[in-house]
Scaffold this active site. Structure first.
Site: not given
Ligand code: HEM
Ligand SMILES: *[C@@H]1O[C@H](CO)[C@@H](O)[C@H](O)[C@H]1NC(C)=O
Ligand SMILES: *[C@@H]1O[C@H](CO)[C@@H](O)[C@H](O)[C@H]1NC(C)=O
Ligand SMILES: *[C@@H]1O[C@H](CO)[C@@H](O)[C@H](O)[C@H]1NC(C)=O
Ligand SMILES: *[C@@H]1O[C@H](CO)[C@@H](O)[C@H](O)[C@H]1NC(C)=O
Ligand SMILES: *[C@@H]1O[C@H](CO)[C@@H](O)[C@H](O)[C@H]1NC(C)=O
Ligand SMILES: *[C@@H]1O[C@H](CO)[C@@H](O)[C@H](O)[C@H]1NC(C)=O
Ligand SMILES: *[C@@H]1O[C@H](CO)[C@@H](O)[C@H](O)[C@H]1NC(C)=O
Length: 331
Positions: A64, A68, A96, A195
Site C-alpha cells: 500500500r 500511495h 495516510n 485487497h
Molecule cells: C482503487 C482504489 C482504492 C481505494 C479506494 C483503497 C482504499 C483503501 C482503504 C480505505 C484501506 C484501509 C486503510 C485503513 O483502514 O487504514 C485500504 C487498505 C489497503 N489497500 Fe487499498 N485502496 C485502493 C487501491 C489499492 C491499490 C491499487 C493497492 C495496491 C496495489 C491497495 C492495497 C491495499 C492494501 C494491501 C491494504 C491493506 C493495508 C494494511 O493492512 O495495512 N489498495 N485501501
C-alpha cells in the site's frame, strides 16, 4: 532568411521535445543493480520474511505504501519523508494519517541495504521491491521488478489529499484518478485485487453498515450475513479504529478470492463492491474473469504493478539516493 531560421528553430525544438519526451518516459530496468548491488532483491525479501513472523499484515501494509507513493508525484519515495522545515509530510495527508504503516520495516530494509551496498539503492526502489516480495511471499505472483528510480527532494501533502482514491468515492471518480496517472480500467480492477490481504478500519466503511448515504439503512449491496459479521466488529458506538479483514475468506493469502467475494456481495469497502455492483460498468466482466481464473488475475496484477511502478519516476541525475528514507540528504 527569417523563415529558414524559424525552420531550424522548429526542427531543433522538435528534436529537443522528442528527446525530452523520451527521457521523461520510464527508463527503468530489471538489471539496474546487477553490478552495484546484486543481492538487493533478496535482502529486501529477507527483511520482510523476518517482519512477517511477528506481523502477518506487514506485506499488505508495504504494498500500500508503494501505491500511495506512486499516485503522488510518481514513484519517488515522497511518502517516506517526515515533517521538517521544508517538508509537509504526506504521512499527515487524509488517506495516510492513522492508516499507512510499515515505515519502520522500510527503515530496516534501508539499513540492511546500506550495510551491503552503501548509497546505491533508492527508497523508491525499496518500495517497489517490497511490494513484489510481499505479494510473492503470501502466495501471489512474482515478477521482475523494474528499477532505477531516484528519491525526491520534496513531498506533496496537498497532492496526497487530492490524488489518492477514497473508499467513499464513486467508480467514475476512482476511474478518473487512475486515468490521471495513466492507469486504465483493467489496471484498476487488477490492482484493487491487492485487497485480497490486509485490514481496513471501521471508520472507512461503517457508513455502509448503519446509515448508508443518509437512508437510515445499510448499503443495499452488502451481503446480509456479512453485514451481521461486520456489525459485530464495528458496533455503532464502537471504535472506528477497529479493523476487519479486507478479504473475509482468506485474509492473509494473496489469491483471487477477493473477486469471488465481490460476486457474493462481500466487498468490504464501498469502492471494492462498486467494481461489481455498478450497473453497466466495464469493471464487472473483468471481476468475473479474475474470479474464475486466478492465472489471469496474477498475470494482469503483475503487469499492472509494473505499470503503476512506471508512474513518473525520477531517473538519471534527478533527485538523489537518500541515505535515510525519512529525510532529504544533508537536512
Ligand atoms: C482503487 C482504489 C482504492 C481505494 C479506494 C483503497 C482504499 C483503501 C482503504 C480505505 C484501506 C484501509 C486503510 C485503513 O483502514 O487504514 C485500504 C487498505 C489497503 N489497500 Fe487499498 N485502496 C485502493 C487501491 C489499492 C491499490 C491499487 C493497492 C495496491 C496495489 C491497495 C492495497 C491495499 C492494501 C494491501 C491494504 C491493506 C493495508 C494494511 O493492512 O495495512 N489498495 N485501501
Ligand atoms: C543475499 O542475501 C541473502 C539474504 O540476506 C543471503 O541469504 C545470501 O547469502 C546473500 N547472497 C550473497 C551472494 O550475498
Ligand atoms: C489519529 O488517531 C489519534 C489517536 O487514536 C486521534 O487522537 C486523532 O484524532 C486521529 N487523527 C485523525 C486525523 O484521524
Ligand atoms: C490534507 O488533509 C489533512 C487532513 O484532512 C489536512 O489536515 C491538511 O491540512 C491537508 N493538507 C493540505 C496541504 O491540503
Ligand atoms: C467526485 O468527483 C466530483 C467532480 O470532481 C466531485 O465534485 C465529487 O465531490 C467527487 N465525489 C467524491 C465522493 O469524492
Ligand atoms: C441517517 O443520516 C441522515 C443524514 O445524515 C440523518 O438525517 C438520519 O437521522 C440518520 N438516520 C439514522 C437512523 O441514524
Ligand atoms: C452472501 O454470501 C454467501 C457466502 O457467504 C453466499 O453464499 C450468498 O450467495 C451471498 N448472497 C448474496 C445475495 O450475494
Ligand atoms: C486463464 O487465463 C490465462 C491467462 O490469461 C489463459 O491463458 C487461460 O486460457 C485461461 N484459462 C481459462 C480456463 O480460461
Amino acid at each position: 532568411m527569417y523563415s529558414s531560421i524559424a525552420n531550424s528553430c522548429f526542427i531543433l525544438s522538435a528534436i529537443l521535445l522528442t528527446l525530452l519526451a523520451y527521457q521523461s518516459k520510464a527508463q527503468l530496468s530489471a538489471t539496474f543493480y546487477a553490478t552495484t548491488c546484486p543481492n538487493a532483491s533478496s535482502i529486501v525479501r529477507s527483511v520482510i520474511q523476518q517482519a512477517l513472523q511477528s506481523d502477518v499484515r506487514i506485506g499488505a501494509s508495504l504494498i500500500r505504501l508503494h501505491f500511495h507513493d506512486c499516485f503522488v508525484n510518481g514513484c519517488d519515495a515522497s511518502i517516506l519523508l517526515d515533517n521538517s522545515a521544508n517538508i509537509q509530510s504526506e504521512k499527515d495527508a487524509a488517506p495516510n494519517t492513522n492508516s499507512t504503516r510499515g515505515f519502520n520495516v522500510v527503515d530496516n530494509i534501508k539499513t540492511a541495504l546500506e550495510n551491503s551496498c552503501p548509497g546505491i539503492v533508492s527508497c523508491a526502489d525499496i518500495l517497489a521491491l517490497a511490494a513484489e516480495a510481499s505479494v510473492s511471499l503470501q502466495g501471489g505472483p512474482s515478477w521482475s521488478v523494474l528499477l532505477g528510480r531516484r528519491d525526491s527532494l520534496t513531498a506533496n501533502q496537498a497532492g496526497a489529499n487530492s490524488s489518492i482514491p477514497s473508499p467513499f468515492e464513486g467508480l467514475s471518480n476512482i476511474t478518473s484518478k487512475f486515468s490521471a496517472v495513466g492507469l486504465n480500467t483493467n489496471d484498476l480492477v487488477a490492482l484493487s485485487g491487492a485487497h485480497t490481504f490486509g485490514r481496513a478500519q471501521c471508520r472507512l466503511f461503517s457508513n455502509r453498515l448503519y446509515n448508508f448515504s443518509g437512508t437510515g439503512n445499510p448499503d443495499p449491496t452488502l451481503n446480509s450475513s456479512y453485514l451481521t459479521t461486520l456489525r459485530q466488529i464495528c458496533p455503532q458506538s464502537g471504535s472506528g479504529f477497529n479493523v476487519a479483514n479486507l478479504d473475509p475468506t482468506t485474509p492473509d493469502t494473496f489469491d483471487s478470492n477477493y473477486f469471488t467475494n465481490l460476486q457474493n456481495n462481500q466487498g468490504l469497502l464501498q469502492s471494492d463492491q462498486e467494481l461489481f455492483s455498478t450497473a453497466g460498468a466495464p469493471t464487472i466482466s473483468i471481476v468475473n474473469t479474475f474470479s474464475g481464473n486466478q492465472t489471469a488475475f496474477f498475470q494482469s496484477f503483475a503487469q499492472s504493478m509494473i505499470n503503476m511502478g512506471n508512474i513518473s519516476p525520477l531517473t538519471g541525475s534527478s533527485g538523489e539516493i537518500r541515505s535515510d528514507c525519512k529525510k532529504v540528504n544533508g537536512s
